[in-house]
Design a protein around this motif. Sequence first.
Motif, mmCIF file in Angstrom:
data_model
loop_
_atom_site.group_PDB
_atom_site.id
_atom_site.type_symbol
_atom_site.label_atom_id
_atom_site.label_comp_id
_atom_site.label_asym_id
_atom_site.label_seq_id
_atom_site.Cartn_x
_atom_site.Cartn_y
_atom_site.Cartn_z
ATOM 1 N N ASN A 186 0.726 -1.182 -0.027
ATOM 2 C CA ASN A 186 0.043 0.123 -0.052
ATOM 3 C C ASN A 186 0.757 1.311 0.191
ATOM 4 O OD1 ASN A 186 -3.013 -0.827 0.532
ATOM 5 N ND2 ASN A 186 -1.744 -2.097 1.638
ATOM 6 N N ASP A 187 0.286 2.318 -0.290
ATOM 7 C CA ASP A 187 0.985 3.476 -0.581
ATOM 8 C C ASP A 187 2.257 3.549 -1.215
ATOM 9 O OD1 ASP A 187 -1.341 4.960 0.604
ATOM 10 O OD2 ASP A 187 -0.550 4.366 2.571
ATOM 11 N N PHE A 188 2.696 2.963 -2.194
ATOM 12 C CA PHE A 188 3.989 2.606 -2.777
ATOM 13 C C PHE A 188 4.410 3.711 -3.777
ATOM 14 C CE2 PHE A 188 6.522 1.274 -6.440
ATOM 15 C CZ PHE A 188 7.351 0.458 -5.741
ATOM 16 N N GLU A 189 5.230 4.340 -3.439
ATOM 17 C CA GLU A 189 5.707 5.405 -4.100
ATOM 18 C C GLU A 189 7.263 5.554 -4.503
ATOM 19 O OE1 GLU A 189 4.986 10.416 -3.627
ATOM 20 O OE2 GLU A 189 5.505 9.368 -1.832
ATOM 21 N N ILE A 190 7.595 5.797 -5.781
ATOM 22 C CA ILE A 190 9.133 6.111 -6.259
ATOM 23 C C ILE A 190 9.438 7.450 -6.281
ATOM 24 C CG2 ILE A 190 10.558 5.482 -7.708
ATOM 25 C CD1 ILE A 190 8.982 3.012 -8.884
ATOM 26 N N THR A 191 10.358 7.974 -5.935
ATOM 27 C CA THR A 191 11.014 9.448 -5.788
ATOM 28 C C THR A 191 12.470 9.375 -6.390
ATOM 29 O OG1 THR A 191 11.909 9.603 -3.705
ATOM 30 C CG2 THR A 191 9.294 10.120 -3.928
ATOM 31 N N ASP A 192 12.988 10.565 -6.820
ATOM 32 C CA ASP A 192 14.315 10.725 -7.022
ATOM 33 C C ASP A 192 15.153 10.233 -5.881
ATOM 34 O OD1 ASP A 192 13.784 11.853 -9.437
ATOM 35 O OD2 ASP A 192 13.776 13.727 -9.039
ATOM 36 N N GLU A 193 14.738 10.314 -4.461
ATOM 37 C CA GLU A 193 15.453 10.026 -3.425
ATOM 38 C C GLU A 193 15.362 8.585 -2.965
ATOM 39 O OE1 GLU A 193 13.270 12.909 -3.326
ATOM 40 O OE2 GLU A 193 15.002 13.969 -4.058
ATOM 41 N N GLY A 194 14.520 7.632 -3.778
ATOM 42 C CA GLY A 194 14.167 6.268 -3.251
ATOM 43 C C GLY A 194 12.846 5.846 -3.565
ATOM 44 N N MET A 195 12.272 5.202 -2.585
ATOM 45 C CA MET A 195 10.881 4.773 -2.388
ATOM 46 C C MET A 195 10.407 4.541 -1.072
ATOM 47 S SD MET A 195 10.859 0.741 -4.034
ATOM 48 C CE MET A 195 11.449 0.946 -5.484
ATOM 49 N N SER A 196 8.984 4.425 -1.073
ATOM 50 C CA SER A 196 8.304 4.085 0.184
ATOM 51 C C SER A 196 7.170 3.245 -0.039
ATOM 52 C CB SER A 196 8.156 5.587 1.151
ATOM 53 O OG SER A 196 7.191 6.318 0.372
ATOM 54 N N PHE A 197 6.907 2.463 1.080
ATOM 55 C CA PHE A 197 5.591 1.775 0.899
ATOM 56 C C PHE A 197 5.236 1.069 2.421
ATOM 57 C CE2 PHE A 197 9.188 -0.881 -0.666
ATOM 58 C CZ PHE A 197 8.905 -1.946 -0.032
ATOM 59 N N LYS A 198 3.952 0.507 2.207
ATOM 60 C CA LYS A 198 3.714 -0.347 3.615
ATOM 61 C C LYS A 198 3.326 -1.776 3.074
ATOM 62 C CE LYS A 198 1.591 3.382 5.975
ATOM 63 N NZ LYS A 198 0.776 4.501 5.325
ATOM 64 N N VAL A 199 3.987 -2.680 3.489
ATOM 65 C CA VAL A 199 3.850 -4.178 3.000
ATOM 66 C C VAL A 199 3.186 -5.004 4.289
ATOM 67 C CG1 VAL A 199 6.105 -4.823 3.893
ATOM 68 C CG2 VAL A 199 5.186 -5.961 1.932
ATOM 69 N N GLU A 200 2.424 -6.023 3.813
ATOM 70 C CA GLU A 200 1.955 -6.863 4.687
ATOM 71 C C GLU A 200 1.680 -8.447 3.800
ATOM 72 O OE1 GLU A 200 -2.679 -6.841 5.312
ATOM 73 O OE2 GLU A 200 -2.134 -4.769 5.173
ATOM 74 N N GLY A 201 1.821 -9.277 4.789
ATOM 75 C CA GLY A 201 1.528 -10.689 4.333
ATOM 76 C C GLY A 201 1.320 -11.536 5.538
#
Length: 139
Positions: free
Chosen positions: A67-82
């Motif tokens: 969820n909330d997966f985002e790629i930027t010039d500085e890297g990336m961020s997201f929330k992962v579950e499983g």
Amino acid sequence: MSVVKGLIQSEDNGTISFGDYNLEEKSKLSDFGHKGDLYKVKTFKEITKLEKNGSFVYESVPGTAVNDFEITDEGMSFKVEGTGDAQITVELEGDTEYTVFIDDMNAGKMKTNLAGKLMFSVELDNNEPSPVKIVKNQL
């Protein structure tokens, strides 16, 4: 947070969410448009994979929901579950050092290979989302 029932979706905050680790059989969706890019997702209990414009972006073994997966010039961020611990591979800038934060804790500095692949593990706890942030180190 939960699995993404439509396999992939755009969020109001400009990010995307994808993946369904509850599926018994592999499902995929191609040509999902988001901010001028085309995404393809393949997901089920054993693997979740995301491509952007035909190029690799994300893969987890076993499958996850992101969820909330985002790629930027500085890297990336997201929330992962499983349902259990996951081995995650992402593609960033090649031969570059990044700092990885998992559950808001510094997991250390990692360097991508020449192709830009970065691998790490996330300990997933009972379907609770774990925030991941990958930040490019400045030289």
